[in-house]
Design a protein around this motif. Structure first.
Motif, short mmCIF file in Angstrom:
data_model
loop_
_atom_site.label_atom_id
_atom_site.label_comp_id
_atom_site.label_asym_id
_atom_site.label_seq_id
_atom_site.Cartn_x
_atom_site.Cartn_y
_atom_site.Cartn_z
N LEU A 92 -39.78 -5.80 -26.15
CA LEU A 92 -38.37 -5.74 -25.77
C LEU A 92 -37.52 -6.44 -26.82
O LEU A 92 -37.80 -7.58 -27.18
N ASN A 93 -36.50 -5.77 -27.30
CA ASN A 93 -35.53 -6.38 -28.23
C ASN A 93 -34.30 -6.78 -27.43
O ASN A 93 -33.75 -5.97 -26.68
N ILE A 94 -33.90 -8.04 -27.62
CA ILE A 94 -32.75 -8.58 -26.91
C ILE A 94 -31.75 -9.10 -27.94
O ILE A 94 -32.12 -9.80 -28.87
N GLU A 95 -30.49 -8.74 -27.73
CA GLU A 95 -29.41 -9.24 -28.58
C GLU A 95 -28.68 -10.35 -27.85
O GLU A 95 -28.39 -10.24 -26.66
N ILE A 96 -28.40 -11.41 -28.58
CA ILE A 96 -27.62 -12.53 -28.08
C ILE A 96 -26.33 -12.54 -28.90
O ILE A 96 -26.39 -12.73 -30.12
N ILE A 97 -25.21 -12.30 -28.25
CA ILE A 97 -23.93 -12.24 -28.95
C ILE A 97 -23.16 -13.52 -28.67
O ILE A 97 -22.99 -13.90 -27.51
N VAL A 98 -22.73 -14.19 -29.72
CA VAL A 98 -21.99 -15.45 -29.63
C VAL A 98 -20.54 -15.17 -30.02
O VAL A 98 -20.29 -14.57 -31.07
N GLY A 99 -19.60 -15.62 -29.19
CA GLY A 99 -18.19 -15.46 -29.49
C GLY A 99 -17.46 -16.79 -29.37
O GLY A 99 -17.65 -17.51 -28.38
N THR A 100 -16.68 -17.14 -30.37
CA THR A 100 -15.91 -18.39 -30.35
C THR A 100 -14.47 -18.12 -30.77
O THR A 100 -14.17 -17.06 -31.33
N PHE A 101 -13.61 -19.10 -30.51
CA PHE A 101 -12.20 -19.02 -30.85
C PHE A 101 -11.80 -20.32 -31.53
O PHE A 101 -12.16 -21.40 -31.08
N ALA A 102 -11.04 -20.23 -32.61
CA ALA A 102 -10.46 -21.41 -33.24
C ALA A 102 -9.40 -20.94 -34.23
O ALA A 102 -9.48 -19.84 -34.77
N ARG A 103 -8.42 -21.81 -34.47
CA ARG A 103 -7.30 -21.42 -35.36
C ARG A 103 -7.31 -22.16 -36.69
O ARG A 103 -6.31 -22.20 -37.35
N ASP A 104 -8.42 -22.73 -37.09
CA ASP A 104 -8.44 -23.41 -38.39
C ASP A 104 -9.25 -22.59 -39.40
O ASP A 104 -9.91 -21.62 -39.05
N GLU A 105 -9.19 -23.00 -40.65
CA GLU A 105 -9.84 -22.23 -41.72
C GLU A 105 -11.37 -22.26 -41.68
O GLU A 105 -12.02 -21.46 -42.31
N LEU A 106 -11.94 -23.19 -40.92
CA LEU A 106 -13.40 -23.27 -40.81
C LEU A 106 -13.88 -22.83 -39.43
O LEU A 106 -14.95 -23.20 -38.98
N ALA A 107 -13.09 -22.00 -38.75
CA ALA A 107 -13.37 -21.62 -37.37
C ALA A 107 -14.73 -20.95 -37.20
O ALA A 107 -15.40 -21.15 -36.19
N TYR A 108 -15.16 -20.14 -38.15
CA TYR A 108 -16.44 -19.46 -38.02
C TYR A 108 -17.60 -20.44 -37.90
O TYR A 108 -18.67 -20.10 -37.40
N GLN A 109 -17.40 -21.68 -38.34
CA GLN A 109 -18.49 -22.66 -38.28
C GLN A 109 -18.88 -22.99 -36.85
O GLN A 109 -20.05 -23.28 -36.59
N ASP A 110 -17.94 -22.94 -35.90
CA ASP A 110 -18.31 -23.12 -34.50
C ASP A 110 -19.32 -22.05 -34.09
O ASP A 110 -20.31 -22.34 -33.42
N THR A 111 -19.05 -20.81 -34.48
CA THR A 111 -19.97 -19.71 -34.17
C THR A 111 -21.34 -19.98 -34.76
O THR A 111 -22.36 -19.86 -34.07
N MET A 112 -21.38 -20.37 -36.02
CA MET A 112 -22.67 -20.59 -36.67
C MET A 112 -23.40 -21.80 -36.10
O MET A 112 -24.63 -21.80 -36.03
N ASN A 113 -22.67 -22.83 -35.66
CA ASN A 113 -23.33 -23.97 -35.03
C ASN A 113 -23.99 -23.57 -33.71
O ASN A 113 -25.10 -24.03 -33.40
N VAL A 114 -23.34 -22.70 -32.95
CA VAL A 114 -23.94 -22.21 -31.70
C VAL A 114 -25.17 -21.36 -32.02
O VAL A 114 -26.22 -21.50 -31.39
N VAL A 115 -25.06 -20.49 -33.01
CA VAL A 115 -26.19 -19.66 -33.43
C VAL A 115 -27.38 -20.55 -33.81
O VAL A 115 -28.50 -20.32 -33.39
N HIS A 116 -27.10 -21.57 -34.62
CA HIS A 116 -28.18 -22.46 -35.06
C HIS A 116 -28.84 -23.15 -33.85
O HIS A 116 -30.07 -23.21 -33.77
N ARG A 117 -28.03 -23.67 -32.94
CA ARG A 117 -28.57 -24.34 -31.75
C ARG A 117 -29.48 -23.41 -30.97
O ARG A 117 -30.58 -23.79 -30.55
#
Length: 173
Positions: A92-117
């Motif tokens: 079985l292949n399972i996709e885990i989709i992570v979505g975050t929101f932020a208004r600063d220039e490094l906002a994508y890092q929240d997404t990547m921190n969740v992915v890493h965790r």
């Protein structure tokens, strides 16, 4: 369907892995107006932009949208994408989709921190076994799609699991 039990177990693991993380939530509109949060002129909002909330975990897809809903972000959805059935086992292949929101220039890092965790927590499963029944197979993979709708960011984690269907009683269909 045994595949859905695996998704349920993965949702539980993800909720436990993220229970101590709080991220910014997008503000909620105070009145309904045509347009989008992505445009220059956005509607007025009633929430404090510094509010942080827990990450919501959804089995399957995000709930249906309507004006009265709180923001879905930050979120994680867990859903099966495809499977291969062998004699006595299902891959079985399972996709885990992570979505975050932020208004600063490094906002994508929240997404990547969740992915890493999440990837580290799944990788730490003893012998790669989830809930004493589901065996993680092969490599995990993450993807941060190039096209992102700032200030919303998403990433996809792909995982594979083997379910030995002989461990479940077969029912007469």
């Amino acid at each position: 369907m045994v595949e859905l039990y695996c998704v349920d177990a993965l949702c539980k693991l993800i909720k436990e892995a993220l229970e101590d993380i709080r991220l910014h939530k997008p503000p909620r509109q105070t009145e309904e107006r045509p347009g989008s949060l992505y445009e220059e002129e956005t509607p007025e909002y009633e929430d404090d932009p510094e509010d942080e909330i827990e990450i919501k975990v959804f089995n399957g897809w995000l709930p249906s949208k309507n004006f009265d809903n709180d923001a879905d972000y930050p979120f994680v959805t867990v859903r099966p994408s495809n499977a291969t059935v062998h004699n006595g086992a299902t891959d079985l292949n399972i996709e885990i989709i992570v979505g975050t929101f932020a208004r600063d220039e490094l906002a994508y890092q929240d997404t990547m921190n969740v992915v890493h965790r999440l990837m580290m927590r799944i990788a730490q499963l003893e012998n790669g076994i989830l809930d004493r029944k589901y065996e993680r197979m092969g490599d995990m993979k993450w993807e941060l799609p190039f096209e992102q709708k700032e200030p919303y960011y998403m990433a996809i984690i792909s995982t594979s699991w083997r379910i030995y269907t002989s461990q479940y009683e077969s029912s007469n269909v």
